[in-house]
Design an enzyme around this catalytic site. Structure first.
Site, PDB file in Angstrom:
ATOM      1  N   LYS A 121     -11.933  -5.838  -5.819  1.00 51.42           N
ATOM      2  CA  LYS A 121     -12.768  -4.651  -5.993  1.00 51.42           C
ATOM      3  C   LYS A 121     -11.935  -3.447  -6.388  1.00 51.42           C
ATOM      4  O   LYS A 121     -12.462  -2.444  -6.826  1.00 51.42           O
ATOM      5  CB  LYS A 121     -13.626  -4.384  -4.753  1.00 51.42           C
ATOM      6  CG  LYS A 121     -12.918  -4.409  -3.434  1.00 51.42           C
ATOM      7  CD  LYS A 121     -13.928  -4.256  -2.292  1.00 51.42           C
ATOM      8  CE  LYS A 121     -13.224  -4.372  -0.948  1.00 51.42           C
ATOM      9  NZ  LYS A 121     -14.075  -4.107   0.181  1.00 51.42           N
ATOM     10  N   LYS A 181      -6.346 -12.607  -8.149  1.00 53.76           N
ATOM     11  CA  LYS A 181      -7.625 -12.678  -7.442  1.00 53.76           C
ATOM     12  C   LYS A 181      -8.601 -11.614  -7.967  1.00 53.76           C
ATOM     13  O   LYS A 181      -8.182 -10.500  -8.266  1.00 53.76           O
ATOM     14  CB  LYS A 181      -7.332 -12.420  -5.957  1.00 53.76           C
ATOM     15  CG  LYS A 181      -8.433 -12.847  -5.016  1.00 53.76           C
ATOM     16  CD  LYS A 181      -7.945 -12.756  -3.578  1.00 53.76           C
ATOM     17  CE  LYS A 181      -8.997 -12.153  -2.694  1.00 53.76           C
ATOM     18  NZ  LYS A 181      -8.574 -11.990  -1.310  1.00 53.76           N
ATOM     19  N   LYS A 193       0.822  -1.215   0.000  1.00 51.94           N
ATOM     20  CA  LYS A 193       0.000   0.000   0.000  1.00 51.94           C
ATOM     21  C   LYS A 193       0.852   1.260   0.000  1.00 51.94           C
ATOM     22  O   LYS A 193       0.486   2.263  -0.602  1.00 51.94           O
ATOM     23  CB  LYS A 193      -0.952   0.007   1.203  1.00 51.94           C
ATOM     24  CG  LYS A 193      -2.091  -0.986   1.033  1.00 51.94           C
ATOM     25  CD  LYS A 193      -3.179  -0.760   2.055  1.00 51.94           C
ATOM     26  CE  LYS A 193      -4.285  -1.791   1.896  1.00 51.94           C
ATOM     27  NZ  LYS A 193      -5.292  -1.701   2.959  1.00 51.94           N
TER      28      LYS A 193
END
Ligand code: TRP
Length: 334
Positions: A200, A197, A115
């Site tokens: 979203k 994966k 992140k």
């Protein structure tokens, strides 16, 4: 915490739109688990602000997510469905646990590194101590089990380390939580890149099916799913795209991969993709209808938020009082 059922805690962030992967991989299992455990399912909006958010958007998404928990079948009478930000104990315990967490431990967190690389202009202290807030979430309710995806296992591990360290100093204060990895954990991959994966936060909207996608969009995305040139519907590593579609089909219909392979033997990819799309639509349609219905019932959702927020606050207070006493904070005079 009360009764003899074991306690389960889990949460989701109200960022991005939930995907079919979130539903089949997590939310759907939460419903199954709610019979066996005393469950706390939180909308973890405090975690969300570790990345800059638009206020109106965050508020709307948080409410939609909470509504979706109920639409998916979680009974708010039996499960504590609430906003993390409504229970100040999360922040209070997080502060205390910060003082029992080493920077060396936090430096090892792979999600922080990812992140920080992604949001290089906003590497804030909250992003760094994100795992400590997560530990507070879990330990506040004395959770025995925590259903999480593989990407969160490292955070659960540090939660256990912090809890053990604290207990080592002060005696048995916290229950040491175990991860719960779903047995049939349908791990749904991106339709555009079956090695990744379904997420979203994917930039390519064709890779993910969103829970609010309309039937035409679902069918179109399934038809465009990346496959291979083998022209053979088989469940094997060499055909990750087809295997992912089989997984989706199975999760939506309850069939096994063997049954599915037999069902579509000798048939083309086009026909199979269409069947997958229809299976997904048959799952999403009732979910969307229930969501719409609940969204209109403002009074009901508000009453759930109030009652469950209070219940969570009560449970949190019990743990906090114990912690305050153990670490030597002065007693409150009433
Ligand atoms: N970090 C989790 C995620 O992004 C969400 C989360 C916050 C969570 N607190 C939690 C999950 C406690 C399980 C238990 O997926």
């Amino acid at each position: 915490m009360s009764g003899d059922k074991k306690v389960l805690f889990s949460g989701m962030q109200a960022t991005g739109s939930l995907t079919l992967g979130n539903y089949l991989g997590a939310l759907k299992n939460w419903v199954t688990l709610s019979d066996e455990y005393e469950c706390f399912y939180s909308v973890v909006d405090m975690h969300s602000i570790t990345v800059r958010q638009d206020p109106a958007e965050l508020r709307k998404r948080a409410r939609n997510l909470l509504t979706l928990y109920i639409a998916a079948g979680l009974d708010p009478e039996k499960n504590c469905i609430y906003y993390q930000s409504h229970v100040s104990g999360h922040a209070e315990l997080a502060w205390i646990l910060n003082c029992f967490t080493y920077m060396g431990e936090l430096n090892r967190m792979t999600q922080f590194k990812d992140k920080a690389a992604k949001h290089a202009d906003n590497i804030n202290a909250g992003l760094y101590t994100y795992p400590v807030l997560m530990a507070a979430d879990i330990l506040l309710y004395q959770a025995d089990v925590v259903p999480v995806g593989k990407d969160q296992l490292q955070h659960l591990e540090i939660t256990r380390d912090i809890a053990q360290r604290f207990n080592g100093i002060y005696g048995d204060v916290f229950t040491i939580p175990e991860p719960y990895i779903g047995k049939v954990g349908a791990k749904i991959m991106s339709l555009q890149n079956p090695e990744k994966k379904m997420s979203k936060s994917d930039e390519n909207p064709n890779g993910s099916i969103y829970l609010m996608d309309d039937p035409d969009t679902v069918i179109r995305k399934c038809k465009r799913a990346v496959t291979d040139s083998e022209a053979n519907i088989a469940y094997r590593d060499e055909q990750p795209g087809i295997r992912n579609l089989i997984d989706i089909y199975c999760a939506c219909t309850g069939k096994t991969s063997d049954e599915t392979v037999r069902e579509f033997e000798g048939r083309g990819y086009g026909e199979f993709k269409m069947a997958v799309g229809e299976a997904v639509v048959s799952v999403l349609k009732p979910l969307q209808a229930r969501f719409e219905e609940l969204s209109k019932d403002k009074g009901y959702i508000d009453s759930v938020i109030r009652a469950n927020g209070e219940k969570a606050g009560y449970c949190a207070m019990k743990t906090l009082r114990k912690v305050h006493k153990k670490i030597g904070f002065p007693e409150r005079i009433r």
